[in-house]
Design an enzyme around this catalytic site. Sequence first.
Site, PDB file in Angstrom:
ATOM      1  CB  SER A 139      29.932 -49.777  43.644  1.00 18.55           C
ATOM      2  OG  SER A 139      30.586 -50.839  42.974  1.00 18.55           O
ATOM      3  CE1 TYR A 152      33.426 -46.154  41.739  1.00 14.99           C
ATOM      4  CE2 TYR A 152      33.659 -48.514  42.053  1.00 14.99           C
ATOM      5  CZ  TYR A 152      32.897 -47.428  41.659  1.00 14.99           C
ATOM      6  OH  TYR A 152      31.618 -47.615  41.197  1.00 14.99           O
TER       7      TYR A 152
HETATM    8  N1  LIG Z   1      29.253 -49.241  35.493  1.00 17.39           N
HETATM    9  C1  LIG Z   1      29.505 -50.029  36.546  1.00 17.39           C
HETATM   10  O1  LIG Z   1      29.996 -51.174  36.394  1.00 17.39           O
HETATM   11  C2  LIG Z   1      29.155 -49.536  37.925  1.00 17.39           C
HETATM   12  C3  LIG Z   1      29.074 -50.492  38.947  1.00 17.39           C
HETATM   13  C4  LIG Z   1      28.744 -50.076  40.221  1.00 17.39           C
HETATM   14  C5  LIG Z   1      28.498 -48.746  40.473  1.00 17.39           C
HETATM   15  N2  LIG Z   1      28.588 -47.828  39.476  1.00 17.39           N
HETATM   16  C6  LIG Z   1      28.314 -46.425  39.801  1.00 17.39           C
HETATM   17  O2  LIG Z   1      27.270 -45.958  39.009  1.00 17.39           O
HETATM   18  C7  LIG Z   1      27.338 -44.535  38.890  1.00 17.39           C
HETATM   19  C8  LIG Z   1      27.157 -44.147  37.441  1.00 17.39           C
HETATM   20  O3  LIG Z   1      28.247 -44.660  36.708  1.00 17.39           O
HETATM   21  P1  LIG Z   1      28.110 -45.230  35.238  1.00 17.39           P
HETATM   22  O4  LIG Z   1      28.525 -46.637  35.265  1.00 17.39           O
HETATM   23  O5  LIG Z   1      26.796 -44.890  34.662  1.00 17.39           O
HETATM   24  O6  LIG Z   1      29.311 -44.410  34.538  1.00 17.39           O
HETATM   25  P2  LIG Z   1      29.325 -43.319  33.380  1.00 17.39           P
HETATM   26  O7  LIG Z   1      28.620 -43.826  32.181  1.00 17.39           O
HETATM   27  O8  LIG Z   1      30.770 -42.929  33.266  1.00 17.39           O
HETATM   28  O9  LIG Z   1      28.482 -42.104  33.994  1.00 17.39           O
HETATM   29  C9  LIG Z   1      28.995 -41.248  34.968  1.00 17.39           C
HETATM   30  C10 LIG Z   1      28.171 -39.989  34.991  1.00 17.39           C
HETATM   31  O10 LIG Z   1      28.716 -39.097  35.992  1.00 17.39           O
HETATM   32  C11 LIG Z   1      28.873 -37.798  35.418  1.00 17.39           C
HETATM   33  N3  LIG Z   1      29.977 -37.093  36.049  1.00 17.39           N
HETATM   34  C12 LIG Z   1      31.269 -37.479  36.132  1.00 17.39           C
HETATM   35  N4  LIG Z   1      32.007 -36.534  36.745  1.00 17.39           N
HETATM   36  C13 LIG Z   1      31.154 -35.520  37.067  1.00 17.39           C
HETATM   37  C14 LIG Z   1      31.307 -34.265  37.705  1.00 17.39           C
HETATM   38  N5  LIG Z   1      32.507 -33.839  38.147  1.00 17.39           N
HETATM   39  N6  LIG Z   1      30.213 -33.488  37.870  1.00 17.39           N
HETATM   40  C15 LIG Z   1      29.000 -33.889  37.407  1.00 17.39           C
HETATM   41  N7  LIG Z   1      28.793 -35.074  36.816  1.00 17.39           N
HETATM   42  C16 LIG Z   1      29.853 -35.873  36.630  1.00 17.39           C
HETATM   43  C17 LIG Z   1      29.120 -38.066  33.944  1.00 17.39           C
HETATM   44  O11 LIG Z   1      28.707 -36.958  33.161  1.00 17.39           O
HETATM   45  P3  LIG Z   1      29.655 -35.824  32.514  1.00 17.39           P
HETATM   46  O12 LIG Z   1      30.917 -36.496  32.077  1.00 17.39           O
HETATM   47  O13 LIG Z   1      28.817 -35.299  31.394  1.00 17.39           O
HETATM   48  O14 LIG Z   1      29.843 -34.823  33.611  1.00 17.39           O
HETATM   49  C18 LIG Z   1      28.192 -39.236  33.677  1.00 17.39           C
HETATM   50  O15 LIG Z   1      26.892 -38.772  33.392  1.00 17.39           O
HETATM   51  C19 LIG Z   1      28.686 -44.131  39.482  1.00 17.39           C
HETATM   52  O16 LIG Z   1      28.491 -43.631  40.791  1.00 17.39           O
HETATM   53  C20 LIG Z   1      29.457 -45.441  39.526  1.00 17.39           C
HETATM   54  O17 LIG Z   1      30.419 -45.450  40.538  1.00 17.39           O
HETATM   55  C21 LIG Z   1      28.906 -48.200  38.198  1.00 17.39           C
END
Ligand SMILES: NC(=O)c1ccc[n+]([C@@H]2O[C@H](COP(=O)([O-])OP(=O)(O)OC[C@H]3O[C@@H](n4cnc5c(N)ncnc54)[C@H](OP(=O)(O)O)[C@@H]3O)[C@@H](O)[C@H]2O)c1
Length: 261
Positions: A139, A152
């Site tokens: 991130s 985080y």
């Molecule tokens: N969105 C942003 O602004 C942003 C910015 C920078 C970085 N990121 C990073 O991008 C990545 C994806 O995030 P996102 O934004 O796409 O968020 P998201 O829509 O909340 O997706 C998170 C994913 O992780 C899975 N997950 C959560 N806990 C888990 C567990 N214990 N075991 C297995 N899977 C798990 C969730 O699936 P289930 O709930 O079905 O398990 C979901 O598929 C993360 O690493 C986040 O830190 C996001």
Amino acid sequence: MATASPFRSALVTGASSGIGEAIAHQLGGSGVPTVLVARRTDRLEALAARYDGFEVLTADLNDADDLAAVVARVQSTADPVDLLVNNAGFGTSGSFADLDPDRLHDEIGLNVQALTRLSHAALATMVPRGRGYLLNVSSMAGFQPAPKLAVYAATKAYVTNLTESLHEEARGTGVHVTALCPGLTKTEFQSVSNSGSYATKYPPFAWLPVEAVASAGLADVARGRALSVPGVIYKGMAVATDVMPRRLVRRLSALVQRGSD
Ligand SMILES: NC(=O)c1ccc[n+]([C@@H]2O[C@H](COP(=O)([O-])OP(=O)(O)OC[C@H]3O[C@@H](n4cnc5c(N)ncnc54)[C@H](OP(=O)(O)O)[C@@H]3O)[C@@H](O)[C@H]2O)c1
């Protein structure tokens, strides 16, 4: 029609929503057989039904047995994984002392421990094979301290640092290792991390389309880049945090977070 892809197969964690789901769609659109990992089986099955060769592996990566099953799948020699995308992750917004310590423990377990274990499984298998791709989703928050998102940001600083080290270790082995460092991207992350107020606090231009984040990460790991920072604004910010005095970066970060209370 499927476009040519450098990846022969893939495994994506956190494929049930957001960035992981977008990456899985792009892999499916390119005809790459992909293993989908997350806890919500129904979401994974609906996604798998849309593409040939997709496989569902339901796993809570904070559960030791589930994590071992994913490690075994990454290390399969019968059905090799060519690209591992360590994408599953979450955050927790708020003042550190007010937050639930068990939740923070799980956050570190997922963002750091599971990602490290799976990165190890990937490289231990790919390096002897002489090819492979590891894309770790970090991130922009990892480039500086982030008051009110402290754990985080610390987990993501770890992910970027680890991944850059592994990128250098893998140099010349045929294995590409990349840290994807997105800025704000509208996904379920905002509701999960209690940062829903960001949607109104930050201007539209600050938000990256999830498809653009996914395609930047896939293109940059294919090219062999150490870091992937999608979007010109965030590329500029990444350079700025490198050259600005650390105490100024820290103060600015605190001011930005205060604006999101
Ligand atoms: N969105 C942003 O602004 C942003 C910015 C920078 C970085 N990121 C990073 O991008 C990545 C994806 O995030 P996102 O934004 O796409 O968020 P998201 O829509 O909340 O997706 C998170 C994913 O992780 C899975 N997950 C959560 N806990 C888990 C567990 N214990 N075991 C297995 N899977 C798990 C969730 O699936 P289930 O709930 O079905 O398990 C979901 O598929 C993360 O690493 C986040 O830190 C996001």
